[in-house]
Design a protein around this motif. Structure first.
Motif, mmCIF file in Angstrom:
data_model
loop_
_atom_site.group_PDB
_atom_site.id
_atom_site.type_symbol
_atom_site.label_atom_id
_atom_site.label_comp_id
_atom_site.label_asym_id
_atom_site.label_seq_id
_atom_site.Cartn_x
_atom_site.Cartn_y
_atom_site.Cartn_z
ATOM 1 N N LEU A 183 0.828 -1.202 0.000
ATOM 2 C CA LEU A 183 0.000 0.000 0.000
ATOM 3 C C LEU A 183 0.863 1.252 0.000
ATOM 4 N N HIS A 194 1.878 2.547 -3.279
ATOM 5 C CA HIS A 194 0.824 3.092 -4.126
ATOM 6 C C HIS A 194 0.220 4.383 -3.582
ATOM 7 N N TYR A 225 -3.825 -0.981 -6.691
ATOM 8 C CA TYR A 225 -3.500 -1.581 -5.394
ATOM 9 C C TYR A 225 -3.974 -3.028 -5.330
#
Length: 490
Positions: A457, A460, A476
């Motif tokens: 995560l 991104h 994601y």
């Protein structure tokens, strides 16, 4: 020179109130004013009567104290204070108001008592010619206690009303004294009795009128039930209950506690049942004043309505009163405060419409996201609500506090980690939990799995024009799908 105003003492308001009454005030008016003042002090648990009496020893203007002392000599609720007020007045040797000799100079007339069908509630009316004293008594606990008291202008009107709400009978002034005195003792026994506003206003005057009643003859204390008699009562109850209540050790303990409660709070009628009395028993259990184990508490829920019926029948209650009694007991049991929400309940919040399989998956997912719902403070351990995003964030940051520095990189990682935990808790996107399971099955520990998901995560996360962090959900999710457990070991 400008005179500096002197601060008022705690008694100036009282002294001014009596000064306004004047020497020729109506005695009843003086009694009411005094009773209200004493009631305010009683309600505030700050009895200033003693201080006012002590003030007499060093009073610069003793004439200002004559009127309140004359009132306290008759209406103070403490006998020592009444005597002390009288002695102070003798030392002053000053003229007293015209009303002073007329306070509480009353002659009791007819006395009446009305009681409900259960014996739970009673009202006593004492006539004093042009006015009366009415006292409301609750017999649910403390041997009976005054819930309200008032001076009324028309005793006959009150008597007519009492006759409509219960069985009434004329009693002697001596009996009225005994009943009212015992009930006031029950009220004073409680730290914070739930009384009406009239009680506060009229308490001192009601006690003065009580002293105007003839003293009752001494009554022998009731003989308590012996251990053998208590056992016989319990045996007879289970015999009468039949199959309605299981005759278990836990149920027998509850029955014994009910008898003990009756002996302590209703000594003359320990086996009497009524809504107020049995509801008080439950209150005492809920407050911890009567201790029951969880098993005994569960037994009480089944036993109490049957106890009400069995002893209500023995009491001779009419059918409608018996039905109302059982319903009142059942309602009180239904209204009991629920036990504190368990951790399992917190994990299962929102699972009402799920299938058993989905509930199990939700439980596993949320317990993986947050194995513990408590944080440690300097003084205690505090349980938080995981359904609240802010409290959920506190749980995550508390668990992983040692891994974060005070820098931008750590802040970004903390945002990513708390977001991943949010996704696992909410189950959205579903791919986060799928990836977590896949990584766990590969042999990674929970903290390692969270680290992998957080890293994906974090890669991104971008900032928008306002500096807020955001990420493309499709990219994601694709990255999560591509997350290879094997690569995590390299």
């Amino acid at each position: 020179m400008t005179e500096v105003p002197q601060p008022e003492t705690a008694f100036d308001e009282v002294l001014n109130a009596f000064a306004e009454l004047g020497n020729d005030a109506d005695p009843t008016r003086v009694e009411l004013v005094t009773s209200e003042i004493l009631g305010e002090w009683w309600e505030a648990d700050d009895d200033l009567a003693a201080g006012l009496i002590d003030l007499a020893a060093s009073a610069v203007e003793p004439e200002r104290l004559v009127a309140p002392l004359a009132a306290l000599r008759v209406l103070a609720t403490d006998e020592d204070q009444r005597e002390a007020a009288g002695l102070a007045l003798e030392k002053f040797g000053l003229p007293e108001p015209a009303w002073a000799a007329k306070l509480n100079q009353v002659t009791p007339g007819a006395c009446w008592r009305a009681t409900d069908v259960y014996g739970d509630e009673s009202s006593v009316l004492v006539s004093f010619g042009d006015h009366g004293l009415v006292v409301s008594i609750n017999y649910g606990s403390f041997g009976g206690w005054v819930t309200d008291a008032a001076i009324v202008e028309s005793p006959q009107d009150v008597l007519a009303e009492l006759r409509t709400v219960g069985e009434s009978a004329e009693i002697s002034p001596e009996q009225a004294h005994e009943v009212i005195a015992d009930a006031f003792a029950g009220t004073e026994w409680q730290a914070e009795p739930e009384v009406g506003e009239d009680f506060v206003r009229f308490r001192a005057l009601a006690l003065a009128r009580l002293r105007a009643l003839p003293e009752p003859a001494e009554v022998a204390e009731p003989e308590p039930l012996s251990v053998e008699e208590q056992a016989e009562v319990i045996d007879s109850f289970f015999a009468a209950a039949g199959n309605e209540v299981g005759d278990t050790e836990d149920a027998r303990v509850v029955a014994l506690r009910l008898i003990e409660f009756g002996l302590e709070h209703d000594a003359r009628r320990p086996l009497r049942v009524g809504p107020a009395k049995l509801e008080s028993f439950v209150d005492f259990v809920d407050d911890g004043q009567i201790e029951l184990t969880e098993e005994q508490d569960a037994a009480m829920a089944a036993l109490l309505p049957v106890w009400a019926r069995v002893f209500g029948e023995r009491q001779g209650l009419p059918e409608d009163a018996l039905t109302a009694l059982v319903e009142a007991v059942e309602d009180r049991l239904d209204d009991r405060e629920p036990e504190e929400e368990s951790a399992l309940d917190a994990y299962l919040a929102g699972s009402e419409d799920l299938t058993p399989e989905d509930v199990q998956d939700l439980l596993e997912r949320r317990q993986f996201a947050l194995p513990s719902l408590t944080v440690e403070t300097e003084e205690d351990e505090v349980e938080l609500d995981p359904s609240d995003p802010e409290q959920r964030r506190m749980l995550v940051l508390s668990e992983f506090a040692a891994e974060f520095e005070d820098d931008d990189e750590s802040e970004l990682r903390a945002v990513a980690l708390t977001t991943v935990v949010d996704q696992l808790w909410d189950g959205e996107p579903a791919e986060t939990w799928i990836a977590a399971q896949r990584l766990s099955e590969s042999g990674l520990e929970r903290d390692e799995v969270l680290a992998e998901l957080t890293a994906v995560l974090e890669e991104h996360l971008t900032q928008d024009e306002d500096g807020e962090l955001e990420f493309d959900l499709d990219d994601y999710v694709a990255a999560l799908d591509e997350l290879d457990p094997g690569s995590a070991d390299e």
